[in-house]
Structures are given as structure tokens and as C-alpha cells.
Write an enzyme that holds these catalytic residues in place. Structure first.
Site, PDB file in Angstrom:
ATOM      1  CB  ILE A   1      -0.934  -0.027   1.223  1.00 50.42           C
ATOM      2  CG1 ILE A   1      -1.890  -1.236   1.119  1.00 50.42           C
ATOM      3  CG2 ILE A   1      -1.734   1.261   1.332  1.00 50.42           C
ATOM      4  CD1 ILE A   1      -2.744  -1.445   2.344  1.00 50.42           C
ATOM      5  CB  SER A   2       0.534   4.452  -1.808  1.00 50.50           C
ATOM      6  OG  SER A   2      -0.723   4.835  -1.253  1.00 50.50           O
ATOM      7  CG  ASP A   3      -1.412   5.011   3.344  1.00 41.17           C
ATOM      8  OD1 ASP A   3      -1.401   3.849   2.901  1.00 41.17           O
ATOM      9  OD2 ASP A   3      -2.371   5.475   3.983  1.00 41.17           O
ATOM     10  CB  CYS A   4       1.465   0.671   4.379  1.00 38.77           C
ATOM     11  SG  CYS A   4      -0.231   0.574   4.993  1.00 38.77           S
TER      12      CYS A   4
ATOM     13  CD  GLU B   1       3.269   7.871   7.436  1.00 38.80           C
ATOM     14  OE1 GLU B   1       4.120   8.057   8.334  1.00 38.80           O
ATOM     15  OE2 GLU B   1       2.697   8.803   6.840  1.00 38.80           O
TER      16      GLU B   1
END
Length: 382
Positions: A107-110, A113
Site C-alpha cells: 500500500i502506498s501510504d504504508c 510511513e
């Protein structure tokens, strides 16, 4: 597991599925639960950032070292087998899942982060937090993040938007709008911006033009998606406090400030207008359904909503303008901490597809700690 049991109930594949069933079971305050998804990598990345914000690396080195090892081990190192592109799969290599490495859904934001957490950990001595992630793994993460930007500059969750918005008319559900077509989200876009800029500080010569162009387009997307009242809608969290925090983080990371950005000033005005009498914020999941900010019943405060609003205002420079709202919010968080150091479990603070609620158990500790750490530094509290 069910499919394997029907095909071959005594097969090795069925036994391997059966062995993973306990991974989905956990004991909550009110009994046994079965979770639909996990969030180990997501929680670990945020927890690392919160602990590092407290400036306690020397005291909490063992916790940080274990989290560091977990994040390094959780990166996906290979693409799916076979001709995955023929099945419209995006490539996987370099990304992070929301949970563990076995999920196979980066996943992009995982990913963003996790990359942020690794870069921040690398600023500490290896004898405290362990050896840093390899340069190659950092490069692979950046490749994955850059590959997921849509033509309009925004970021989706796990793949590019490949079709037309009218396809959503084929969605047969009333309760899960937005599931047929992959959309873009301010929180995914913000995480990508922050991670790429942090990466550029560490590796200033790697894919310079690609990162610059990506960030510029992403910032343009964030600016265009601001609501008229100054807020942003956070699709995966409840809801406007979450999205507005992420948007402010992105704008500040890109070099904007309260004094130069009308978008940031509007966002701060929006957040301050929602502060409750006790100094906190409390946003209901109904915000996701109604598409307007909705307080919790009884206008009560929520720890996580309060922490998100505090983090946004602190980053925007509210301390220099008028610190009183932040003093009140910090006092509320301190007063709500339990005697054993824990914070109480309150309302669910995550959502998916508007009407599905997610219970992030670690949020109640991660975000109040993070907000209080930033408050202590920026408000110069001893």
C-alpha cells in the site's frame, strides 16, 4: 482455507492455512475478536515516529531496535510470480503491506510511513537501534512510491486508477460506496510527499527530477482537494481531523508555512472552530457518511481526534500565534491518561469505504504520546 479444504482436506496447503488462523484472533476489552485485516507495519511505523519524537532513544533503545528489525523484515523483496502484469497486478517489490510481509498487498501510504520510520531510525547510532536498512531497499521503496502516482498527482491505496469514474455505477452495494473504482486520497498523497522529501534529504542525488516532479504534482493535488471550509476529507480515518492533519503535514514538508499559505491558515481556522469546551476534539464516524464534520454524541472528546488536531496545529505554527488552544488540548490528554500509563479505549477512529469502521487499538497510545511530545518541544514545556 475453505477452498483448500474442499479440494484436499488433508493437504499441506490446508494445514498451512489452518496454522495461520490464530493470527486473526485477539482478545479485546470485551472478549474474543476476529479481525478482517491487520496493521502491524502501519502501527509500527507510527509508533517509531512517536517514540523518536519523545527524544527517548537512549532509554527505549530495545523497543526501537525490535521495531527497526520488524520493519526491515516486513518489506516485500520480490514481485508476484508469473506474468502478474497480465492480471492487472501492479508490481510489489519495495513496498510494505499494512500488516505483515505475507499479505501480498503493498500500500502506498504504508510504504511511505515505513520508509519515513527507517530514515528517522537511521539518524540514531546503530548500537542503539540496530543497523540501518540497506540503500538498495530504500531505493526499491522509492521506486514503488513513485510508480503509484496517478496522472492528477494524487495517490491511491494499492494501484493506479485504471478506469473511469462512471464505472462506480456498477457497484451493487449501498453500504460500500467507492469500492469499484480506485480513488485518490489525501492521506496516501501526503505520506508519499513526506517520505520522498525525507528520502531526498538522505539521498540527494537519487532520482532527483522524478522526486521533484512527483512532489510538485502531489502538492498541487493536495491544494486542489481542500474543502471550502478549510478541511480535507480523510477517507481512511474518522475523518476531517485525520485528513486535515495529513494535508498540513504535506504542505509544511513542501516548504509552506502559516504565513505564506492561505490553505494552511484556513485549515487551522477549521480545526480551531471544532475544538470543544473541554479543550479536545471528538469526531464521529458519521462524518464519513454525511460528508460533513460531525461531533460525537454529547459533544465529548476523543483522544485520537484530539491528538491529530494538535499535531496539525503544532506543525502549522499555532504555538507562535496563540498557544492557548494547544495548552487546553494538552491538559485534556494528560488528564485522560490512566494510572498505569495506558490511555482508555474509546470510539473507533478508522474507517474504510465510509461505513466500515476499523478499530486501531494502538492509536490510543501512539497519537496522544506523539502529540504531547511535539507539544513539549514546540511550546517549550519543561
Amino acid at each position: 482455507m475453505l477452498s483448500c479444504s474442499v479440494r484436499a482436506p488433508k493437504s499441506k496447503s490446508f494445514e498451512e492455512h489452518l496454522a495461520r488462523v490464530p493470527d486473526f484472533l485477539w482478545i479485546g476489552e470485551d472478549g474474543m475478536k476476529v479481525r478482517a485485516c491487520s496493521s502491524e507495519s502501519w502501527d509500527a511505523a507510527f509508533a517509531v515516529q512517536a517514540i523518536l519524537a519523545c527524544d527517548v532513544a537512549k532509554e527505549k533503545w530495545n523497543t526501537l531496535r525490535k521495531a527497526h528489525d520488524f520493519l526491515k523484515a516486513s518489506q516485500i523483496l520480490d514481485n508476484p510470480t508469473g506474468d502478474f502484469g497480465a492480471y492487472y497486478h501492479h508490481f510489489f517489490k519495495g513496498g510494505w503491506n499494512m500488516g505483515t510481509v505475507d499479505e501480498g498487498c503493498p500500500i502506498s501510504d504504508c510504504t511511505a510511513e515505513a520508509l519515513k520510520a527507517l530514515i528517522l531510525l537511521a539518524r540514531n547510532p546503530p548500537e542503539l537501534v540496530g543497523d540501518p536498512a540497506s540503500t538498495e531497499s530504500m531505493y526499491e521503496a522509492v521506486n514503488f512510491i513513485l510508480s503509484l502516482q496517478n496522472p492528477n498527482g494524487g495517490y491511491s491505496m494499492s494501484e493506479l486508477q485504471r478506469t473511469y469514474s462512471w464505472i462506480e455505477a456498477l457497484n451493487m452495494t449501498d453500504m460500500f460506496p467507492g469500492t469499484t473504482v480506485e480513488s485518490q486520497y489525501v492521506e496516501c498523497t501526503s505520506s508519499a510527499i513526506q517520505a520522498l522529501l525525507l528520502f531526498h534529504e538522505k539521498y540527494p542525488l537519487h532520482r532527483v527530477d522524478d522526486i521533484r516532479n512527483c512532489v510538485n504534482r502531489a502538492i498541487n493535488y493536495v491544494q486542489k482537494t481542500q474543502n471550502d471550509d478549510g478541511s480535507w476529507f480523510g477517507f481512511w480515518g474518522v475523518c476531517y481531523t485525520y485528513g486535515t492533519w495529513f494535508a498540513i503535514e504535506a504542505l509544511i514538508a513542501a516548504g509552506e508555512s502559516y504565513g505564506t499559505s492561505g490553505a494552511i491558515r484556513k485549515a487551522c481556522a477549521f480545526l480551531l472552530s471544532k475544538q470543544l469546551k473541554d479543550g479536545g476534539w471528538g469526531e464521529s464516524y458519521l462524518s464519513c457518511i454525511r460528508k460533513e464534520y460531525t461531533n460525537l454524541d454529547g459533544n465529548k472528546s476523543n483522544l485520537v481526534n484530539t491528538a491529530w488536531a494538535m499535531l496539525a496545529l503544532l506543525k502549522a505554527g499555532q504555538v507562535e500565534i496563540n498557544p492557548t488552544p494547544l495548552h487546553r488540548a494538552a491538559s485534556l490528554l494528560v488528564d485522560m491518561q490512566l494510572d498505569n500509563g495506558d490511555f482508555p479505549q474509546q470510539e473507533m477512529t478508522g474507517s474504510f469505504f465510509n461505513s466500515g469502521l476499523l478499530n486501531y487499538m494502538a492509536y490510543r497510545n501512539i497519537f496522544p504520546i506523539w502529540a504531547l511530545a511535539e507539544y513539549k518541544k514546540r511550546a517549550r514545556i519543561s
